[in-house]
Write a protein that holds these residues in place. Structure first.
Motif: not given
Ligand SMILES: [Fe+2]
Length: 350
Positions: A68, A105, A107, A146
């Protein structure tokens, strides 16, 4: 009799007030209130063929558990270390190797990805799986889970487009990793959002759940077909060719509150008029070749190249072949704040 203070007396005054964290506006006003936008960013072009080997090498250098984060950031040459391509925009090239999963994750900064190379790549947004094909625009909106996977046998490469510099400037950065028992969160069936929101319809009594578009994938096949039909009908703008904005169907506004995304077709032989705007632009040539003249720079682009046009720089596009240019911008933020200005043609030539 009063006499005008000398420069020495002023300097002595500034020295005395400095420990109190004070600074005289009259000494700084010219740099704070300029007659027009002042950007630190400079125009620049990254040839995809030159950076691709580095992106793939990173695929071997960084383990799959960190897929990622396996991104090479495109830093503006005059803002090295600031982790951005313009004041408010971030771009990177992310590589996912065959068989890998970039773990879910979420954000608070919003992300989009323009798919550059992908056979068997997919994304999962809030548990909903979407295919990723070259030229597709994929949304990973703020605080949506995602993750991504690559089921094909070649590296997947996406251009990631984020608002991180803006969100960091404002402060509210949050991030967390998925710790559930499943690889991805549970979610609706594959491509549910396209059926639900992508057919020029909304569910009856629909109430938006977030300020971001509920569509996570805008397929290139549909985008290209629309632009091609419009070009054939002669809908060609003197500055932009056929330029269309991806929209949030709930608002008809930008797909994300902080990022606007576009695709434009430049017909073969197109010679555009000059344009400039307070918003900055990052372009990616999905197909075609040509050049963009930005100030006194000529950025000659071919397929998959990426280039940046900083705020208020006069620029014009020329296409040798029929070309499709993806771009993203902070235009929507400027518009929401009542700060957006643009100029066309001779007015933009300075
Ligand atoms: Fe991301």
């Amino acid at each position: 009799m009063n006499t005008a203070p000398t420069e020495l007396e002023k300097a002595e005054f500034y020295r005395r007030i400095d420990p109190d964290n004070l600074y005289p506006l009259w000494e700084a006003v010219k740099e704070m209130m300029t007659v027009g936008p002042q950007t630190q960013a400079t125009p620049h072009l990254w040839k995809f063929g030159e950076v691709r080997p580095h992106v793939v090498e990173a695929g071997h250098l960084v383990s799959g558990e960190d897929a990622e984060r396996r991104t090479l950031m495109l830093e503006n040459p005059s803002m090295r270390g600031a982790r951005r391509i313009t004041e408010a925009l971030y771009t990177g090239l992310q590589c996912i190797m065959p068989g890998e999963i970039a773990e879910p994750h979420r954000h608070s900064p919003s992300a989009m990805r323009m798919v550059i190379e992908s056979e068997g790549g997919y994304t999962s947004v809030d548990g909903e799986k979407c295919d990723m094909q070259p030229g597709d625009l994929i949304l990973n909106p703020s605080w949506h889970w995602h993750g991504h996977g690559q089921e094909g046998d070649k590296p997947h490469i996406s251009m990631t487009c984020l608002d991180v510099p803006l969100v960091r400037f404002l402060g509210p950065v949050f991030a967390e990793s998925w710790t559930g028992n499943t690889v991805f969160p549970d979610g609706p069936p594959e491509d549910d959002c396209h059926a639900r929101y992508g057919a020029n319809m909304l569910p009856m009594d629909h109430a938006p759940k977030s300020p971001s578009s509920p569509i996570f994938r805008y397929p290139y096949a549909e985008t290209k077909s629309a632009l091609t039909r419009l070009a054939a009908a002669g809908t060609v703008d003197a500055c932009h060719g056929v330029k269309m904005e991806y929209v949030n169907p709930e608002t008809a506004g930008p797909v994300l509150p902080t990022l606007s995304a576009f695709m434009q077709l430049l017909p073969a032989g197109f010679r555009g008029e000059t344009y400039r705007s307070t918003a900055a632009w990052v372009y990616h040539a999905v197909e075609g070749s040509g050049r963009t003249i930005v100030g006194d720079r000529i950025l000659a682009w071919g397929p998959k190249d990426i280039f940046v046009v900083p705020a208020w720089f006069p620029h014009r596009h020329e296409a040798d072949d029929e070309s499709f240019l993806y771009s993203f911008s902070d235009k929507g933020v400027h518009q929401k704040l009542g700060l957006f200005r643009d100029q066309r043609g001779t007015e933009a030539e300075v």
